[in-house]
Write an enzyme that holds these catalytic residues in place. Structure first.
Site, PDB file in Angstrom:
ATOM      1  N   ARG A  75       0.850  -1.191   0.000  1.00 35.22           N
ATOM      2  CA  ARG A  75       0.000   0.000   0.000  1.00 35.22           C
ATOM      3  C   ARG A  75       0.881   1.234   0.000  1.00 35.22           C
ATOM      4  O   ARG A  75       1.700   1.395   0.909  1.00 35.22           O
ATOM      5  CB  ARG A  75      -0.926  -0.011   1.219  1.00 35.22           C
ATOM      6  N   HIS A 119      -2.796  10.924   0.992  1.00 34.28           N
ATOM      7  CA  HIS A 119      -2.187  10.647   2.309  1.00 34.28           C
ATOM      8  C   HIS A 119      -1.522  11.926   2.800  1.00 34.28           C
ATOM      9  O   HIS A 119      -0.312  11.988   3.006  1.00 34.28           O
ATOM     10  CB  HIS A 119      -1.191   9.491   2.215  1.00 34.28           C
ATOM     11  N   GLU A 164      -7.231   8.428   6.577  1.00 32.34           N
ATOM     12  CA  GLU A 164      -7.533   9.036   7.873  1.00 32.34           C
ATOM     13  C   GLU A 164      -8.095  10.471   7.778  1.00 32.34           C
ATOM     14  O   GLU A 164      -7.473  11.438   8.253  1.00 32.34           O
ATOM     15  CB  GLU A 164      -6.278   9.017   8.761  1.00 32.34           C
ATOM     16  N   ASN A 291      -7.065   1.588  10.167  1.00 34.11           N
ATOM     17  CA  ASN A 291      -5.750   1.802  10.787  1.00 34.11           C
ATOM     18  C   ASN A 291      -5.954   1.699  12.288  1.00 34.11           C
ATOM     19  O   ASN A 291      -6.693   2.509  12.870  1.00 34.11           O
ATOM     20  CB  ASN A 291      -5.192   3.188  10.442  1.00 34.11           C
ATOM     21  N   TYR A 293      -4.015   1.310  16.046  1.00 35.08           N
ATOM     22  CA  TYR A 293      -2.777   1.412  16.803  1.00 35.08           C
ATOM     23  C   TYR A 293      -2.984   1.156  18.290  1.00 35.08           C
ATOM     24  O   TYR A 293      -2.164   0.522  18.943  1.00 35.08           O
ATOM     25  CB  TYR A 293      -2.110   2.775  16.577  1.00 35.08           C
ATOM     26  N   GLU A 350      -3.286  -0.295   8.247  1.00 27.04           N
ATOM     27  CA  GLU A 350      -2.101   0.049   9.046  1.00 27.04           C
ATOM     28  C   GLU A 350      -2.214  -0.533  10.446  1.00 27.04           C
ATOM     29  O   GLU A 350      -3.262  -0.418  11.070  1.00 27.04           O
ATOM     30  CB  GLU A 350      -1.919   1.569   9.195  1.00 27.04           C
TER      31      GLU A 350
END
Ligand SMILES: N#[N+]C[C@@H]1[C@@H](O)[C@H](O)[C@@H](O)[C@@H]2O[C@H]12
Length: 445
Positions: A75, A119, A164, A291, A293, A350
């Site tokens: 990606r 991005h 995002e 994504n 985290y 991600e």
């Protein structure tokens, strides 16, 4: 041995401004991150993306590295101002040719390309016209997307409109810690709406394009929000945090409406959102990129900002970003999205961690903390698949250490170490381990 489904796409992710370098080469225009990083005080140590990982020139060796790792997919993002220096109008063919070469090399290596259209590197010329706070940006973005569908759509089947949008608006327009560095709630809320409108317009452009058997989605940063206590006040605080961090983007995309809780709380600051806009935003997508985290833990904080919440630190362990390591949150998030938003096809676009890696005199990087972080999250992903979640791929952030936005080069997320003095790449222990996971399409539990 826990096996993942046949054809599961194990990959890595990067972004143009974080790895390419050469931001103004061959006719490219300046992005808002070029301007922001060159403005003193915005980025740690005054770091910029001027060189980064020099990927614009070293792309061939980097594809060879991906082949060595055995990646099934990669990606990456296209730098809008490299292709359209003014954000619209004249095409920079030399800039576009870089992506043609990269796509061809990936396909030749048997690696499936996933392109992220945006991005964070908005052309500076569009920021001069208001950027994401200007409603016209939705049309400019759709035109840019249509150009890439036309030029690369014969070889690229997987497309992600935005990376995002929440971060773009909150960090860039409200908190002011990312480009363009604004602190304006009114502009930030309009940026959210225009980002989502741009997403919908790009999906419609994709459906009208000649991309055969293509699939398009969006990537959202999602973090489950937990109450710091079982008190009514903290439970309500967690609901507000979930609405702002997650449902603010999920609900319009999947249900064509914004969370009523937010509309009420933001009152006069809330942007006009005509029904036609909401229908465009909710144009059906083929997959959702997540994504993940960490999670949030919040308590009620009367008068604290527009949400009246405060983050409650957790005992840890934590990554070098100070983020709690909480793999269970990935499972809980995946199952929630599956249950509440119609069981969409999902990719982890991600997941990864920054740790203070050291290049040993032996030449190795023994990042066992990152290996353990990834292993624990892979186990939760497998658990979610077993629970019926339609997870079809996993992209580790990141392929290589890179420019970590306002943190500059102080945070290393890669499974490949980058010696920025020499641009030498060294596969870390986590990278060697990941290659085995990919080869076996599974891991020991
Ligand atoms: N911070 N951090 C690491 C990582 C960042 O480097 C990516 O560009 C973003 O998509 C997302 O925030 C995650």
């Amino acid at each position: 041995m826990l096996r993942f489904p046949e054809g599961f796409l194990w990959g890595c992710a990067t972004a143009a401004y974080q790895i390419e370098g050469s931001p103004l080469a061959d006719g490219a225009g300046p992005s808002i991150w070029h301007r922001f990083s060159h403005t003193p005080g915005n980025v740690e140590r005054g770091d910029t993306g001027d060189v980064a990982c020099d990927h614009y020139r070293r792309w061939r060796d980097d594809v060879a590295l991906m082949r060595e790792l055995g990646l099934k997919a990669y990606r990456f993002s296209v730098a809008w101002p490299r292709v359209l220096p003014d954000g619209r109008g004249a095409v920079n063919e030399t800039g576009l040719a870089f992506y043609h070469r990269l796509v061809d090399a990936l396909l030749e290596a048997g690696i499936v390309p996933f392109i992220t259209l945006y991005h964070w590197d908005l052309p500076g010329a569009l920021q001069d016209l208001g950027g994401w706070a200007n409603r016209d940006v939705a049309g400019w973005f759709a035109d840019y997307a249509a150009l890439l569908f036309d030029r690369l759509g014969d070889r690229v089947r997987h497309w992600i409109t935005l990376n995002e949008p929440w971060c773009v608006a909150h960090l860039g327009y409200i908190a002011g810690v990312h480009a363009p560095g604004m602190r304006d709630l009114w502009a930030g809320l309009r940026a959210v709406h225009h980002l989502l409108l741009a997403h919908g317009r790009a999906v419609q452009a994709f459906r009208a394009s000649n991309v055969k058997k293509g699939r398009i989605g969006i990537t959202l940063n999602l973090a489950p929000q937990y109450p710091a206590s079982r008190s009514e006040a903290d439970l309500a605080a967690a609901q507000r945090a979930d609405a702002y961090h997650n449902r603010l983007v999920l609900d319009p995309i999947f249900s064509g409406r914004y969370p009523e809780l937010l509309v009420r709380r933001f009152n006069d600051a809330w942007p006009d959102a005509p029904q036609a806009d909401l229908e465009t935003i909710a144009t059906p997508i083929d997959f959702l990129g997540i994504n993940y985290y960490s999670r949030g833990v919040v308590a009620h904080a009367p008068g604290a900002g527009f949400l009246e919440t405060r983050s409650v630190a957790q005992p840890g362990p934590h990554t070098a970003m100070g983020w709690e390591i909480y793999p269970e949150g990935l499972f809980e998030l995946l199952v929630r999205i599956h249950g509440e938003y119609g069981g969409p096809t999902l990719y982890i676009t991600e997941n990864g961690a920054a740790f203070d890696d050291r290049l040993e005199p032996s030449g190795g990087v023994h990042d066992t903390d990152r290996l353990d972080y990834l292993r624990r999250h892979f186990l939760q992903a497998h658990r979610a698949i077993e629970a019926g979640v339609r997870l079809q791929g996993y992209f580790v952030w990141s392929l290589m250490d890179n420019f970590e936005w306002a943190h500059g080069y102080s945070k290393r997320f890669g499974i490949v170490y980058v010696d920025y003095e020499t641009q030498r790449r060294v596969i870390k222990q986590s990278g060697h381990w990941y290659r085995e996971i990919i080869a076996r399409n599974g891991l020991e539990n």
